[in-house]
Design an enzyme around this catalytic site. Structure first.
Site, short mmCIF file in Angstrom:
data_model
loop_
_atom_site.label_atom_id
_atom_site.label_comp_id
_atom_site.label_asym_id
_atom_site.label_seq_id
_atom_site.Cartn_x
_atom_site.Cartn_y
_atom_site.Cartn_z
N VAL A 15 -35.64 -16.51 10.85
CA VAL A 15 -34.60 -16.89 9.89
C VAL A 15 -33.42 -17.56 10.61
O VAL A 15 -32.94 -18.63 10.18
CB VAL A 15 -34.10 -15.66 9.08
CG1 VAL A 15 -33.15 -16.12 7.97
CG2 VAL A 15 -35.27 -14.88 8.49
N LYS A 24 -35.36 -1.83 -0.44
CA LYS A 24 -34.89 -2.84 -1.40
C LYS A 24 -34.61 -2.20 -2.76
O LYS A 24 -33.67 -2.60 -3.46
CB LYS A 24 -35.94 -3.94 -1.52
CG LYS A 24 -36.09 -4.72 -0.21
CD LYS A 24 -37.35 -5.55 -0.20
CE LYS A 24 -37.49 -6.33 1.09
NZ LYS A 24 -38.81 -6.96 1.22
N GLY A 67 -36.11 -12.17 -0.20
CA GLY A 67 -35.97 -13.42 0.54
C GLY A 67 -35.15 -14.49 -0.15
O GLY A 67 -33.94 -14.35 -0.34
N GLY A 93 -40.08 -15.62 4.85
CA GLY A 93 -40.25 -16.93 5.50
C GLY A 93 -38.90 -17.42 5.99
O GLY A 93 -37.88 -17.21 5.32
N ASP A 152 -40.48 -0.50 3.13
CA ASP A 152 -39.70 -1.73 2.99
C ASP A 152 -39.27 -1.92 1.53
O ASP A 152 -38.11 -2.22 1.24
CB ASP A 152 -40.56 -2.92 3.46
CG ASP A 152 -39.89 -4.26 3.20
OD1 ASP A 152 -39.00 -4.63 3.97
OD2 ASP A 152 -40.26 -4.92 2.20
#
Ligand code: NAP
Length: 438
Positions: free
Chosen positions: A17, A206, A135, A308, A202
Site C-alpha cells: 500500500v 473490522k 480496502g 490490493g 481479520d
C-alpha cells in the site's frame, strides 16, 4: 497572490500500500494541491531496509530507517507498516506532536483503538482509518458522516476477501475447504499462514470498527463473537445451494431490543446462509461489500475491492486530503462520536434464522416428532425437506432432513438442538448454520 501553504507528509512503510501512496503523492501532486488548498510534500518514507527493491521507482533520498525523527517534523503522518509496535508508539507520538494521522492498521485499531482515539481528541487532531475496513470501499466516512443524521439498525459485511474467495470457489466448483484454501494460496489471495483470515479474526477486527461507528459506542474485539470458515464442508455448501442459499462469512452488527424494551448491539462474525437473490450473495471472488439498513435511508450497499496496494491507497489518499483540508481550514473535526452507550450483547441474545441438517432414521412419525420438539422450544419451522439415502453395503435406509427456521434466539436454538440430539431417531446433527436476509 498569496503563496500556497506546504504540509509535510511522513510515510511510515513502503510495502504493497505504502509504495502506491508514495507514487500517487508524487504523480498527482498538483491535483492534490488544488483539492486540498496546500501542497502535500512527501518529506520521507520510513522502512526497515532502505535498500529493498520497491514496486515503484521512488527517489532514494526519501528513504530512512529513523521513523521517530521523520514523525517529529510532520504535519500529516501516514502509518502503513502494519503490526502493533512500533506503529502504536509512532502514531501516539505523531498525535502528541499535533500531526493528523491516517492509518490502515485494523489489527492495531482493534487491539488498542480507544487509546489512539483519546489521544487524537486530546490533541485536537484527526485520526482516520478508512483503509482499515474493506480496502478501497468508502464505508467508514459514509457511516460516520453521510448517515450521521439517520439511525443504522443493521450492518452485514463481506469484509474479508480471502474467505469470500474460498467460499465462492467451494460454491462454484464443489471443492472441499482444504482444496479451495490451497488454490487461494496459489493465487496469492491467502497468505502462507491464513489463520487470521480463515478463523475470522481479520473480519472480527473490522466488525468491531463498523459496529463502533454505526452505533456510536466503542466496541472492542472481545465484544465480537467470532467463528471462522474452517468447519464449512462441501456438503454444507451443496445442501445450502440445493435449498436456494449461498454461504458467506459475514461481519454482522445489529441493534436488538428485548421484551422489556432494553437495547443492545450484537456484533458477530460467522458463516451465514443468504438467499441467492440477496445483494450480498452476488459478491463473488475476493471482492468485499457492506450492506447497511438504516431507519430512514433504508437499504444501502457498498461494493468494491477490499484489498490490493492501489485500491487501498485510494482510501488512504481520501483520508489524507480530508485531514489536510481541515488543517488548511483550521479545527480538528471529530473522529467519531461515542455517545450511544448501547451495551454489547452476548451471542446467546442474537436473533436469526437457522439452517439445520439432520441425519435421521427413515421411520414413520419421525418428522412429526421433530416438528413437535421444535414447537415445544418456541422455534418455528419455515422449510423442512427430506431426502432418502440407501447405504449400498448395509442396504439400510436413512433420511437427510434439512430445516430452515423462522427467526429465533441463539439460546432457544441451542436448547432445541440439544433436545433433538437426544431423540432416538436422530443419527446425527450434520450442520447448524445461521441464515440472514430471509
Ligand atoms: P507490507 O507490504 O508488509 O509493507 C509494510 C512496510 O512497512 C514495509 O515497507 C516495511 O519495510 C515497513 N515496516 C514494517 N515494520 C517496520 C518497522 N519496524 N520499521 C520501519 N518500517 C517497517 O504491508 P501492506 O500490505 O502495505 O499493509 C500495510 C498496512 O495496511 C497494514 O496495516 C495492513 O493491514 C493495511 N492494509 C493492507 C491492505 C492490503 O491490501 N495490503 C488492505 C487494507 C489494509 P521494508 O519494506 O523495509 O520491509
Amino acid at each position: 497572490m498569496t503563496e500556497m501553504r506546504t504540509l509535510k507528509v511522513a510515510l511510515l512503510g513502503c510495502g504493497n500500500v505504502g509504495a502506491q501512496v508514495a507514487r500517487i503523492l508524487i504523480e498527482d501532486a498538483d491535483a492534490l494541491a488544488a483539492r486540498t488548498g496546500a501542497r502535500l510534500q512527501l518529506s520521507g518514507i520510513a522502512v526497515r531496509n532502505v535498500n529493498s527493491r520497491r514496486d515503484v521507482d521512488l527517489p532514494q533520498e526519501l528513504f530512512t530507517t529513523d521513523a521517530e525523527t521523520l514523525v517529529k517534523d510532520a504535519d500529516l503522518v501516514i502509518e502503513l507498516m502494519g503490526g502493533i509496535e512500533p506503529a502504536r508508539t509512532l502514531i501516539l507520538s505523531a498525535l502528541r506532536n499535533g500531526a493528523c494521522v491516517v492509518t490502515g492498521n485494523k489489527a492495531l485499531l482493534a487491539q488498542d483503538g480507544p487509546t489512539l482515539y483519546e489521544e487524537a481528541d486530546k490533541a485536537h487532531v484527526q485520526l482516520s482509518y478508512e483503509a482499515a475496513v474493506a480496502g478501497a470501499i468508502p464505508i467508514l466516512r459514509p457511516i460516520r458522516d453521510s448517515l450521521s443524521g439517520d439511525r443504522i439498525t443493521r450492518v452485514l459485511g463481506i469484509v474479508n476477501g480471502t474467505t469470500n474467495y474460498i467460499l465462492d470457489q467451494m460454491d462454484s466448483t464443489g471443492a472441499q475447504f482444504a482444496d479451495a484454501l490451497a488454490e487461494a494460496q496459489r493465487l496469492g489471495y491467502a497468505e502462507a499462514d491464513p489463520t487470521a483470515d480463515i478463523e475470522g479474526h481479520d473480519a472480527a477486527a473490522k466488525a468491531a470498527i463498523l459496529a463502533s461507528l454505526s452505533f456510536h459506542t466503542r466496541f472492542a474485539l472481545e465484544n465480537v463473537h467470532c467463528e471462522g470458515i474452517t468447519s464449512v464442508s462441501a456438503a454444507d455448501i451443496a445442501a445450502a445451494k440445493d435449498a436456494g442459499f449461498v454461504i458467506k462469512l459475514l461481519a454482522i452488527a445489529e441493534k436488538l431490543s428485548d421484551a422489556e424494551g432494553g437495547e443492545g448491539v450484537s456484533v458477530r462474525v460467522h458463516p451465514t446462509l443468504l438467499p441467492r437473490e440477496h445483494p450480498l450473495a452476488a459478491v463473488r471472488g475476493a471482492f468485499n461489500a457492506v450492506f447497511i439498513e438504516a431507519e430512514n435511508a433504508g437499504e444501502l450497499m457498498f461494493y468494491g475491492q477490499g484489498a490490493g496496494g492501489t485500491p487501498t491507497a485510494s482510501a488512504v489518499l481520501g483520508d489524507l486530503v480530508s485531514a489536510a483540508r481541515r488543517l488548511v481550514l483550521g479545527g480538528p473535526g471529530r473522529t467519531e462520536t461515542t455517545t450511544g452507550h448501547v451495551p454489547a450483547l452476548p451471542i446467546d441474545a442474537a436473533v436469526t434464522s437457522y439452517y439445520i441438517g439432520l441425519d435421521v432414521a427413515d421411520e414413520p412419525g419421525v418428522l412429526a416428532r421433530i416438528a413437535q420438539l421444535f414447537a415445544e422450544h418456541g422455534v418455528s419451522i419455515e422449510i423442512m425437506r427430506q431426502t432418502i439415502h440407501r447405504d449400498a453395503e448395509s442396504n439400510v435406509e436413512s433420511a437427510e432432513l434439512r430445516i430452515v427456521t423462522h427467526r429465533a434466539s441463539e439460546a432457544a436454538l441451542a436448547a432445541t438442538v440439544e433436545a433433538v440430539k437426544g431423540l432416538d431417531v436422530i443419527n446425527s446433527v450434520t450442520s447448524v448454520l445461521r441464515v440472514e436476509g430471509v
